[in-house]
Scaffold this active site. Sequence first.
Site, short mmCIF file in Angstrom:
data_model
loop_
_atom_site.label_atom_id
_atom_site.label_comp_id
_atom_site.label_asym_id
_atom_site.label_seq_id
_atom_site.Cartn_x
_atom_site.Cartn_y
_atom_site.Cartn_z
N CYS A 54 0.83 -1.20 0.00
CA CYS A 54 0.00 0.00 0.00
C CYS A 54 0.87 1.26 0.00
O CYS A 54 1.72 1.42 0.87
CB CYS A 54 -0.89 -0.02 1.24
SG CYS A 54 -1.87 1.46 1.43
N CYS B 143 0.10 3.24 3.48
CA CYS B 143 0.53 2.80 4.83
C CYS B 143 1.58 1.70 4.79
O CYS B 143 2.11 1.33 5.84
CB CYS B 143 -0.68 2.32 5.63
SG CYS B 143 -1.26 0.67 5.17
N ASP C 209 22.51 0.05 -15.95
CA ASP C 209 22.43 -1.21 -15.20
C ASP C 209 21.47 -2.14 -15.94
O ASP C 209 20.31 -1.81 -16.14
CB ASP C 209 21.90 -0.90 -13.79
CG ASP C 209 21.83 -2.15 -12.92
OD1 ASP C 209 22.25 -3.23 -13.37
OD2 ASP C 209 21.34 -2.01 -11.78
#
Lengths: 239, 430
Positions: free
Chosen positions: B197, B200, B354
Site C-alpha cells: 500500500c 501505509c 544497469d
Amino acid sequence: MPSDSVLRLVWIYPDLLSTYGDQGNVLVLEQRARRRGIPVETLHVRSADPVPESGDIYLIGGGEDRPQILAAQRLRRDGGLHRAIGRGAAMLAVCAGYQIMGSVFGGEEGQPVEGIGLLDIASGRGTGRAVGELVAETDPALGVPTLTGFENHMGVTRLGPGVRPLSRTVVGTGNGDGTEGCYAGKVIGTYLHGPALARTPGLADLLLTWATGTQLGPIDDVWFERLRQERLAATLPRT
Amino acid sequence: MSQLPLRAQLASALGRTAATLSRATGRGDGSVIGGRVGLALEPDLLRQLAQNRRLALVSATNGKTTTTRLITSALQELGDVATNAFGANMPAGHVSALSSSKDAPYGVLEVDEKYLPEVIDTTGAAVVVLMNLSRDQMDRAAEIWLLAQKWRRALAGRNTHVIANADDPLVTWGASTAASVTWVSAGQPWKEDSWCCPECGGPLDRKGLEYVPPGGHVSGVVGQASPDENDWACRECSFRRPQPSWILDGEAVVDPRGRRWPLDIQLPGRANRANAVIALATAEAFGLPVERALPRLREVRSVAGRYTTVEREGRNARLLLAKNPAGWLEAFDVLDPALPVILSVNAQGPDGRDTSWLWDVDYRVLRGRPVYVTGERKLDLALRLEVADVPFQLTDSFVQALAAQPPGKVDVIANYTAFQQIRTEFGRAV
C-alpha cells in the site's frame, strides 16, 4: 542438507525488496543446482507472511528507502530468519537487504534506523550516490574469482570485528573504505546488483557448497564467462 | 498566440529558427534545441505559451508517447492541437511544441514523470493524464513512490482535472489529491511494484488474484482479465481502488453511461487498448464524445517508429519498443507466436546503464520460437536467456540478425537506444 533431499531456497520479501533484478540471484542458484542434479524448491515469502526456518539458502534483495524500513521492521518482528541463520542456513543479502542485516542503516532522510543485527556492520547515508560498474578482488580464503557487478546506492557501511570483507575494490565504491561487501559464517552481504550471482557465478557455487556440504562438479559456464570477460574488460582501466 | 509579449514572441521565433537549422543540418528533429534557445531568452516562455489554451499533460512510465498521439488525434476533431510528437518530454520540448503551433487552441504534451510537478505548475494545464508507474532505469530515475508523492503535492489545491488509471495503486495514490478525477480501469499486467500500500505500507489484496511471484508459474502472456480482477484494496488501511467510470473490457470499452464500444484500433496489443481507453476518457473531458473520438484513434497505425514495419531484402520486421520489465511484458503480448523474434538491448544513458532489470523479465514465453539476440549488451541478454532455458542465436548486429531470417515477417523488441539505432538504419522510420 542430506544428499538425497531437496535444496530449499527462500526468497525473502520480493514484494518489498526486489527492485533491481534480484530475482536473477534466485534463478542462477536454481539453475546451477539443477544442472548438478540437485533438486530445488523455491519459496517466495511475502512480507505479510512468516519466514520459514527450514530453508537452506535465504536471499534478500535491494529496494527503495521506505520498503527497506518496512522489511527491517517485519523481519525483526517475525524472527524466522534469525532462527534459520542460527541453525546454520546460508544467506545472500544484497544492497538494501545487506544494510538491514546490520545494527543500523540510514532511512529516508538519512536518519538512523535499527537493523536486524545478523551481521556485525553499521551503515549510514553517504554524501553522494555510488552508481556504476564495480570490480573487486574477493577474499582469497573463499576461492571465488574476481567480483563484478553494478552498484547503485548512497550507503556507507562500516565493518565490525565479527565480519570479514568479502572483497577489496579495484573499481567502484562498495562499503566506502576500499572494501566491498562482507561475510560471516555462511552469510554474505554485498552492494552488487547485476545480479551478483549472474556476474560472479563462483559466489553462487560457494553458497551451494555451504548449503549442501559437498564439493560441486564443474558445469558449462560459457555464457557466464563471456559476460564476465566483457564486463571486466569494459570496466578495468586499460593497462 | 498574437497576444504574447514582444520578448516572448522574439524568443519563440528564434527558437523556431534554431529548430529549423537543427533539422536542416541533420543534427536532430529540433524539438529540444529550439526550446532551449527560447527558454534562454525568456525563462517565462513556457508559461506564456501555455496561456489561453486548453492543455492536457500526459505522464506515465510506459505509453506516454503513444497516448499523447492518440489524444492528439482525437482532439484534432475539435481544432488545431500543439503537441510534442517526437517524445521531447521536458520543458524545452514543451516550449518547442507550443511555439511551433502558436495559434492552436489545444495542446497535448507528453511529460517526463519527474518534470510533471514543475510543468503542471508552469502551464496550469486543465487536464493531467496519469497511466502507470513501474521500475524504470533505476540508476538514474527517481524512486517511483517518491515520484507519486511529488505528483500528489503538485495536484493538491489546484483546479486540475485528472484522468487516472484506477487499476494502478501507485497512480491512484498519486492522483487522489486532485480536485476531480475521472477514474479509468485500464488494467495493470505488471504488478511487481505494487504489492504494498502506498499510503501505509500494508499488503494490498487483489480480488480473485493470489500473489504470483515474479518468475513464478505464469507465462508472460497478458490475459484478458475481467474488470473485477483489477480490483485491489489495502488489508490494513482504508486505501482502495476507486470505482472506475471507464472500463477496458477485453477488446471493448465501457463508457460512463454503460455503453459498450468495440475499440477496433490498428495499434496492436493490450497496452494500446488501455492507452485508447485513457484517450477516450481524456477526449470526453475536452467535450468530445466517444462516437467522434474513436474513429480518430482508429486512424493511428504507428507512433514515432513504434509498431511500424521496416523491410529489407524480403524480410519485414515489425518494431516494438520496450524499455523496462512492464514494457517487455506488454510487448510479449503483441508478439505473433508463429514468428521469429529479434531482441536488441543497449545500456547507454537513456536506457539505464544497469542491465539487472533483464532478470525481472520472464522470457520463458519465447520458448519454442527462433530467438535472435543483438545489441550492445547482447551478452547480458544471452546469459539471461540461457538461465531461462530459452534457446537463442547471438548475432553481431540487427542487420545480421535480419539477414539470418528466411524471407517473411519477423518481430523485433528493442530498448530505447537500440530501437533508435534500428530506426536510423532504416531512415528514421515512423
